[in-house]
Design an enzyme around this catalytic site. Structure first.
Site, PDB file in Angstrom:
ATOM      1  N   ASP A   1       0.842  -1.203   0.000  1.00  0.00           N
ATOM      2  CA  ASP A   1       0.000   0.000   0.000  1.00  0.00           C
ATOM      3  C   ASP A   1       0.879   1.256   0.000  1.00  0.00           C
ATOM      4  O   ASP A   1       2.065   1.198  -0.347  1.00  0.00           O
ATOM      5  CB  ASP A   1      -0.957  -0.068   1.219  1.00  0.00           C
ATOM      6  CG  ASP A   1      -2.263   0.660   0.991  1.00  0.00           C
ATOM      7  OD1 ASP A   1      -2.263   1.906   1.067  1.00  0.00           O
ATOM      8  OD2 ASP A   1      -3.295  -0.003   0.738  1.00  0.00           O
ATOM      9  N   ASP A   2       0.319   2.366   0.412  1.00  0.00           N
ATOM     10  CA  ASP A   2       0.977   3.674   0.366  1.00  0.00           C
ATOM     11  C   ASP A   2       2.391   3.621   0.974  1.00  0.00           C
ATOM     12  O   ASP A   2       2.649   2.855   1.896  1.00  0.00           O
ATOM     13  CB  ASP A   2       0.103   4.659   1.174  1.00  0.00           C
ATOM     14  CG  ASP A   2       0.353   6.098   0.798  1.00  0.00           C
ATOM     15  OD1 ASP A   2       1.279   6.350   0.015  1.00  0.00           O
ATOM     16  OD2 ASP A   2      -0.389   6.959   1.301  1.00  0.00           O
TER      17      ASP A   2
ATOM     18  N   LYS B   1      -3.936  -0.578  -6.717  1.00  0.00           N
ATOM     19  CA  LYS B   1      -4.910   0.080  -5.832  1.00  0.00           C
ATOM     20  C   LYS B   1      -4.773   1.574  -6.055  1.00  0.00           C
ATOM     21  O   LYS B   1      -3.734   2.156  -5.755  1.00  0.00           O
ATOM     22  CB  LYS B   1      -4.635  -0.279  -4.369  1.00  0.00           C
ATOM     23  CG  LYS B   1      -5.523   0.520  -3.392  1.00  0.00           C
ATOM     24  CD  LYS B   1      -5.376   0.012  -1.972  1.00  0.00           C
ATOM     25  CE  LYS B   1      -6.102   0.910  -0.975  1.00  0.00           C
ATOM     26  NZ  LYS B   1      -5.964   0.434   0.406  1.00  0.00           N
TER      27      LYS B   1
ATOM     28  N   ASP C   1      -6.090   5.284  -5.201  1.00  0.00           N
ATOM     29  CA  ASP C   1      -6.770   5.906  -4.059  1.00  0.00           C
ATOM     30  C   ASP C   1      -6.939   7.402  -4.313  1.00  0.00           C
ATOM     31  O   ASP C   1      -5.958   8.088  -4.597  1.00  0.00           O
ATOM     32  CB  ASP C   1      -5.882   5.661  -2.827  1.00  0.00           C
ATOM     33  CG  ASP C   1      -6.524   6.112  -1.533  1.00  0.00           C
ATOM     34  OD1 ASP C   1      -7.754   6.245  -1.488  1.00  0.00           O
ATOM     35  OD2 ASP C   1      -5.772   6.310  -0.559  1.00  0.00           O
TER      36      ASP C   1
ATOM     37  N   ARG D   1     -14.068   0.399  -3.181  1.00  0.00           N
ATOM     38  CA  ARG D   1     -14.336   0.636  -1.756  1.00  0.00           C
ATOM     39  C   ARG D   1     -15.639   1.414  -1.628  1.00  0.00           C
ATOM     40  O   ARG D   1     -15.860   2.406  -2.325  1.00  0.00           O
ATOM     41  CB  ARG D   1     -13.177   1.419  -1.139  1.00  0.00           C
ATOM     42  CG  ARG D   1     -11.966   0.560  -0.809  1.00  0.00           C
ATOM     43  CD  ARG D   1     -12.074  -0.051   0.586  1.00  0.00           C
ATOM     44  NE  ARG D   1     -12.135   1.009   1.555  1.00  0.00           N
ATOM     45  CZ  ARG D   1     -11.060   1.702   1.979  1.00  0.00           C
ATOM     46  NH1 ARG D   1      -9.858   1.384   1.565  1.00  0.00           N
ATOM     47  NH2 ARG D   1     -11.197   2.681   2.841  1.00  0.00           N
TER      48      ARG D   1
ATOM     49  N   ASP E   1     -12.144   4.015   5.653  1.00  0.00           N
ATOM     50  CA  ASP E   1     -11.311   2.926   6.209  1.00  0.00           C
ATOM     51  C   ASP E   1     -11.965   2.149   7.346  1.00  0.00           C
ATOM     52  O   ASP E   1     -12.574   2.732   8.244  1.00  0.00           O
ATOM     53  CB  ASP E   1      -9.997   3.506   6.744  1.00  0.00           C
ATOM     54  CG  ASP E   1      -9.131   4.053   5.634  1.00  0.00           C
ATOM     55  OD1 ASP E   1      -9.648   4.266   4.526  1.00  0.00           O
ATOM     56  OD2 ASP E   1      -7.938   4.265   5.878  1.00  0.00           O
TER      57      ASP E   1
HETATM   58  C1  GAL Z   1      -6.539   5.626   2.498  1.00  0.00           C
HETATM   59  C2  GAL Z   1      -7.081   4.281   2.096  1.00  0.00           C
HETATM   60  C3  GAL Z   1      -6.380   3.208   2.891  1.00  0.00           C
HETATM   61  C4  GAL Z   1      -4.895   3.299   2.645  1.00  0.00           C
HETATM   62  C5  GAL Z   1      -4.410   4.699   2.971  1.00  0.00           C
HETATM   63  C6  GAL Z   1      -2.961   4.881   2.631  1.00  0.00           C
HETATM   64  O1  GAL Z   1      -7.122   6.633   1.729  1.00  0.00           O
HETATM   65  O2  GAL Z   1      -8.459   4.255   2.343  1.00  0.00           O
HETATM   66  O3  GAL Z   1      -6.880   1.932   2.536  1.00  0.00           O
HETATM   67  O4  GAL Z   1      -4.641   2.990   1.303  1.00  0.00           O
HETATM   68  O5  GAL Z   1      -5.155   5.661   2.253  1.00  0.00           O
HETATM   69  O6  GAL Z   1      -2.502   6.164   2.925  1.00  0.00           O
END
Ligand code: GAL
Length: 407
Positions: free
Chosen positions: A88-89, A171, A173, A231, A235
């Protein structure tokens, strides 16, 4: 005169056909991206895997991801179906390379993403990466990570970079308060179009919700023509309240689910503080929803009881049922859900959201069933419940879920 009439009527017919054709190819009301699915053939059933965000957040490292890959294999979770390993990020450096390409953070991912992709693939798994759909990633938008490496406007180039590293999953976002619905449509559609031509099958997972005020856009619009999984809410938090609230929200948009287009209620937080009964409830409801099953926990520390819960064969078979329809509450009752499975089968879940044992009952009529021979087998306990007086009734422990397959 007669000729003119014929010409006029031909012109009218052509106009009418054009109107009819346009009407047929136009988006069904509320569905973004058209009637077809975004990326046909990438996910006949909901994607399953692991995601780094819940356990490691912005300090994720290459060593941690490799350890998760090893744990997926040694725990048997890979063989149970959990295949996608999604970083992820914060995997990316805060600047792009000189030529504009995304690049891995050199300190936390010293071997680079192509090497990590190879490590993942060599173990029979698939590789996924996070990108920012707007100008920044979510942590950059929040000011907790430097830079502005979002993909807006360079989706095709970023898709090619990810493909060159062997990515099988993106993914994307939003995470920005800048922009209207039309901007989100443009950004996510650009990713879809980039993945259509990049020459490598990839799942497109989108989150249109974070950073946006009001009703989450994932709830307000059907994004099934734009993304493989969307989604629906913001979160998830690792507690029963959050699991419950999200399940209810996703249950409301159940009819959107189909092959290659799944509602995403966010990660499984089993192993992140849920009790054993709450863990069974999350697994049951996610399976009823035909939801993507992304493990959001440190797999090297997952107890054998939790491994057994998320690897439960009956739950995975339910989640992955080839009909790919989502279950939904029966007659608006949040405690009882039903889902059509197999050729003509039915699964019924009964969730006790209170803190005391509770007898939960559902009438056969509300399930569309009749007859004295109807019974349900709870696939968690293997107990059989015979219908009586036109109803099925099960005593369910606090916070737990009985998952009946109707026999
Ligand atoms: C949110 C996302 C999370 C994760 C996060 C990373 O916007 O809903 O699942 O990806 O960013 O910063």
């Amino acid at each position: 005169m007669r000729r003119r009439l014929i010409r006029l009527s031909l012109a009218l017919t052509a106009l009418l056909s054009a109107v009819i054709v346009t009407a047929c190819v136009a988006d069904p009301p509320g569905r973004v991206g058209g009637d077809g699915v975004a990326l046909p053939g990438v996910a006949a059933t909901p994607p399953m895997g692991w995601n780094s965000w819940q356990p490691f957040g912005c300090s994720v490292t290459e060593a941690q991801v490799r350890a998760q890959v090893d744990a997926l294999v040694s725990s048997g979770l890979r063989d149970a179906g959990y295949r996608y390993v999604v970083v992820d990020d914060c995997w990316n450096a805060s600047d792009r390379a000189e030529d504009g390409a995304l690049q891995a953070d050199p300190t936390r991912f010293p071997s680079g993403m192509a090497a990590l992709g190879q490590y993942v693939h060599a173990r029979g798994l698939k590789f996924g990466l996070y990108v920012g759909a707007s100008d920044k990633t979510c942590t950059q938008y929040q000011g907790v990570y430097p830079g502005a490496t979002g993909s807006r406007g360079v989706e095709t180039r970023d898709a090619a970079t990810l493909a060159s590293w062997g990515a099988d999953f993106v993914k994307s976002d939003w995470c920005s308060s800048n922009g209207r619905h039309e901007d989100q449509v443009e950004a996510f559609t650009a990713w879809r179009n980039a993945l259509r031509t990049v020459g490598r099958p990839m799942v497109l997972s989108i989150n249109p919700n974070s950073g946006v005020a009001g009703t989450p856009p994932g709830q307000a619009f059907d994004w099934g023509g734009v993304a493989t999984m969307t989604r629906v809410t913001n979160d998830i938090a690792p507690n029963f309240q959050s699991v419950s609230t999200i399940a209810d929200a996703v249950g409301l948009v159940a009819p959107r689910t189909r092959v290659d287009a799944f509602n995403d209620p966010d990660m499984l937080v089993v192993g992140q503080g849920l009790s054993a009964s709450h863990a069974r409830t999350q697994m049951s409801l996610w399976a009823m929803l035909a939801a993507p099953l992304m493990l959001g926990t440190d797999l090297t520390r997952l107890s054998s009881e939790n491994v057994a819960t998320v690897a439960n064969r009956a739950m995975i078979a339910l989640d992955q049922d080839a009909r790919a329809v989502s279950g939904a509450p029966v007659a608006g009752d949040a405690e009882v859900w039903s889902r059509a499975i197999g050729q003509k089968g039915l699964a019924v879940s009964m969730t006790n959201r209170t803190s005391k044992p509770k007898l939960i009952s559902v009438s056969l009529a509300s399930l569309g069933l009749t007859g004295d021979t109807v019974a349900g087998v709870d696939v968690w306990t293997s107990k059989r419940y015979q219908a009586r007086d036109g109803a099925l009734a099960v005593r369910v422990a606090p916070g737990d879920t009985a998952l009946l397959e109707i026999v």
